[in-house]
Scaffold this motif. Structure first.
Motif: not given
Length: 94
Positions: A23-26, A77-78, A82-83
Motif C-alpha cells: 500500500r503506497a503512502l508516498k 528508496v523514496g 522521506e519516511d
C-alpha cells in the motif's frame, strides 16, 4: 534509505520474478539486492503514490535468475529521504 535483510532464502532451482503486495503512502522504489547491503541489484520495482486511503495492490518486476540459498536485501528508496513510503503486506519470488 531503509533496508530489510532476509538471509538463507532458498530459491531452489530458480526464481525470475519478484512480487510484492504493498500500500503506497508516498510511493517509492524497492531495489532487490543479493549478497549484501551494497550487493548487486538484481531487480527494481516501482510503487506509485496512492495516498493514505489506498488498499494493498500487487506490484512486480523481473529479476536476474537466482538459484540456491541466498541473502537478499530489500532497499526502500523514496524521494528526498522521506519516511513511510509504503506498507508491505507480503512478498514472494517465483
Amino acid at each position: 534509505n531503509d533496508k530489510a535483510a532476509f538471509k538463507y532464502l532458498d530459491f531452489g532451482k530458480g526464481a525470475k520474478r519478484f512480487v510484492v503486495k504493498a500500500r503506497a503512502l508516498k510511493g517509492g522504489t524497492i531495489n532487490i539486492r543479493i549478497g549484501g547491503v551494497e550487493g548487486k541489484i538484481i531487480g527494481t520495482v516501482k510503487i506509485p503514490i496512492q495516498g493514505e486511503n489506498a488498499g494493498f495492490e500487487s506490484y512486480s518486476c523481473s529479476i536476474e535468475k537466482t538459484i540456491g540459498k541466498q541473502a537478499i536485501y530489500l532497499e526502500f528508496v523514496g524521494e528526498s529521504n522521506e519516511d513511510n513510503l509504503f506498507d508491505i503486506d507480503s512478498f514472494l519470488f517465483n
